[in-house]
Design an enzyme around this catalytic site. Structure first.
Site, short mmCIF file in Angstrom:
data_model
loop_
_atom_site.label_atom_id
_atom_site.label_comp_id
_atom_site.label_asym_id
_atom_site.label_seq_id
_atom_site.Cartn_x
_atom_site.Cartn_y
_atom_site.Cartn_z
N HIS A 197 0.85 -1.19 0.00
CA HIS A 197 0.00 0.00 0.00
C HIS A 197 0.88 1.24 0.00
O HIS A 197 1.74 1.41 0.86
CB HIS A 197 -0.92 0.00 1.23
CG HIS A 197 -1.94 -1.10 1.17
ND1 HIS A 197 -2.28 -1.87 2.25
CD2 HIS A 197 -2.69 -1.55 0.13
CE1 HIS A 197 -3.21 -2.75 1.88
NE2 HIS A 197 -3.47 -2.57 0.60
N GLU A 200 1.77 3.88 3.02
CA GLU A 200 2.32 3.36 4.27
C GLU A 200 3.85 3.42 4.22
O GLU A 200 4.54 2.42 4.11
CB GLU A 200 1.80 1.93 4.48
CG GLU A 200 0.27 1.90 4.55
CD GLU A 200 -0.35 0.51 4.41
OE1 GLU A 200 0.39 -0.49 4.37
OE2 GLU A 200 -1.60 0.43 4.33
ZN LIG Z 1 -1.41 -1.84 4.14
#
Ligand SMILES: [Zn+2]
Ligand SMILES: *[C@@H]1O[C@H](CO)[C@@H](O)[C@H](O)[C@H]1NC(C)=O
Ligand SMILES: *[C@@H]1O[C@H](CO)[C@@H](O)[C@H](O)[C@H]1NC(C)=O
Ligand SMILES: *[C@@H]1O[C@H](CO)[C@@H](O)[C@H](O)[C@H]1NC(C)=O
Ligand SMILES: *[C@@H]1O[C@H](CO)[C@@H](O)[C@H](O)[C@H]1NC(C)=O
Length: 438
Positions: A197, A200
């Site tokens: 992701h 992050e």
């Molecule tokens: Zn994540």
């Protein structure tokens, strides 16, 4: 330590960084990301009844909030907290609604643009270099990370081999480092990925930290020496390269990949919902504009397909799969997609228990641990479940610091303590693998 030894290469390493900041700090206003988060708030919602949860779902949908933790509207439920980013033009409406309905809430970040600019990403601080040549206590852009990988591949060829497992949607190389002492004997391996992701950022910072620590301590630290002697580590510092790049240049809070959809204007797929394991069932969205969109079919994302192919090919000798996310302070293991315990649960559970204790011993930071479904939420099509289903016995997902105070904007000051404690947990899990589980 001389990881980026020669002064010339240091200068070269900083060049892309300077260019990037010239790009972000566009002349005229001098704000990061063109001031797009001015007035945005991060609010923690705490529904105490089913009715409150339902009402929150409706208003969150209507106001198009960005769900920070957990990452989707269908996880909003009574007795759990949800952190959302509310755009500046919607925050009045949301706050009025919360006061009117008496639903419990807490403002975590008053002005996101301010938080982002105060936080850490200031150019003056970023250009600060540590005496050892490469600064592991700042977040690095994709270009910087790739440059760093190339450099290590040249200067540490005895322990490191860098290769590409394919290309991203936008054509970037998907680089992996193979770390470990060369051996003709059969060696087992551990896979580590960071940055599935995009927003992050602490994930990629941890992957870099892990490699640094390995190179720095394997001569002096018997545990590290053992790890690199008996195992290979495949480390992918940035899984979602397109998304990560986009989170530096356009949208700090971008989560998904950057693939286009033929019928919708929204781009990107959640690379942690795109795996062929209960694909697109509970905890994933079929709607392309959602942050948990599972994609048009399993492994539709070239990044997911490349890693899946690699793991399939090497699954015989890969004993552990570790994936680094943020934020929640949790150590999770399968299953994500259902409430059930895995076979040989006790081995994995005791590894998690010990790892969390080891982590806490450093700065006293508490992690929760357990099956992802009951500890975090139910999600289908995750990389961890897929790796487990494909025969890798130890599969874990870390949700690193914090628990919402800074959220995705974890200050650079906290990179070192976060990585130091996480390092101990990873070493502990790895040593657990080397022993026969009782
Ligand atoms: Zn994540
Ligand atoms: C806020 O602004 C965005 C874009 O400027 C717009 O799409 C959205 O509808 C607005 N929301 C509200 C609640 O006015
Ligand atoms: C890493 O170095 C080796 C030589 O030691 C080279 O063959 C390989 O192409 C390099 N990897 C990358 C991705 O440049
Ligand atoms: C559980 O452990 C046993 C004994 O160590 C082993 O034979 C079996 O393959 C394990 N099962 C799984 C699913 O890991
Ligand atoms: C792992 O952590 C436990 C404490 O939870 C500790 O007793 C053990 O020595 C650690 N093992 C290694 C190899 O670090």
């Amino acid at each position: 330590m001389k990881l980026l030894g020669k002064p010339r290469s240091r200068t070269a390493a900083l060049l892309p960084l300077c260019l990037l900041f010239l790009k972000i700090l566009q002349p005229g206003h001098g704000h990061l990301y063109s001031n797009r988060y001015a007035g945005d708030k991060v609010i923690r919602l705490i529904p105490n009844t089913e009715e409150e949860a339902y009402a929150l779902k409706k208003i969150c949908h209507k106001l198009k909030v960005d769900l920070w933790q957990p990452g989707s509207i269908f996880y909003v439920s009574e007795g759990t907290v949800t952190d959302v980013r509310i755009p500046h033009n919607g925050s009045q409406a949301l706050l009025a609604f919360l006061q009117e309905t008496n639903i419990q809430y807490k403002i975590l970040i008053e002005d996101l643009q301010k938080a982002l600019e105060e936080g850490s990403s200031l150019p003056t601080q970023r250009s600060r270099r540590s005496l050892s040549g490469y600064n592991y206590e700042v977040y690095h852009s994709l270009k910087e990370i790739q440059h760093w990988m190339h450099h290590l591949n040249k200067t540490h060829s005895g322990l490191i081999h860098m290769f590409s497992i394919g290309n991203s949607y936008e054509g970037r190389s998907l680089f992996v480092l193979k770390l470990g002492r060369r051996s003709r004997a059969y060696k087992r391996a551990v896979w580590i990925d960071c940055g599935i992701h995009a927003r992050e950022w602490i994930g990629p910072a941890f992957c870099q930290w892990f490699v640094k620590e390995a190179l720095l301590t394997y001569k002096s630290d018997p545990t590290m020496r053992k790890m690199l002697t008996h195992l290979y580590f495949y480390i992918m510092p940035v899984f979602n390269v397109d998304g990560y790049h986009f989170s530096w240049t356009n949208d700090r809070f971008w989560r998904k990949t950057r693939s286009r959809n033929s019928r919708f204007r929204c781009r990107g797929v959640d690379a942690n919902r795109n795996w062929r394991v209960k694909w697109c069932e509970e905890g994933a969205s079929t709607y392309p504009c959602d942050d948990t969109y599972c994609g048009p079919f399993p492994e539709s994302e070239p990044e997911v397909k490349a890693v899946a192919n690699f793991l399939r090919k090497h699954r015989k000798h890969i004993r552990a799969y570790l994936s680094f996310h943020a934020y929640a302070q949790m150590l999770l293991y399968p299953y994500s997609y259902k409430y059930a315990t895995i076979p040989n649960f006790s081995c994995v559970e005791s590894a998690a228990y010990k790892a969390v204790n080891a982590l806490r011993s450093v700065h006293g930071v508490q992690y929760r641990y357990g099956p992802a479904s009951s500890t975090l939420y139910v999600s289908s099509g995750s990389s961890m479940d897929w790796a487990y289903k494909n025969g890798i016995p130890y599969t874990f997902a870390f949700e690193l610091r914090d628990t919402g105070h800074f959220g995705f904007l974890l200050p650079e000051m906290l990179i070192k303590p976060t990585c130091t404690e996480t390092m101990l947990a990873v070493k502990n899990i790895t040593m657990h693998l080397l022993k026969k589980c009782p």
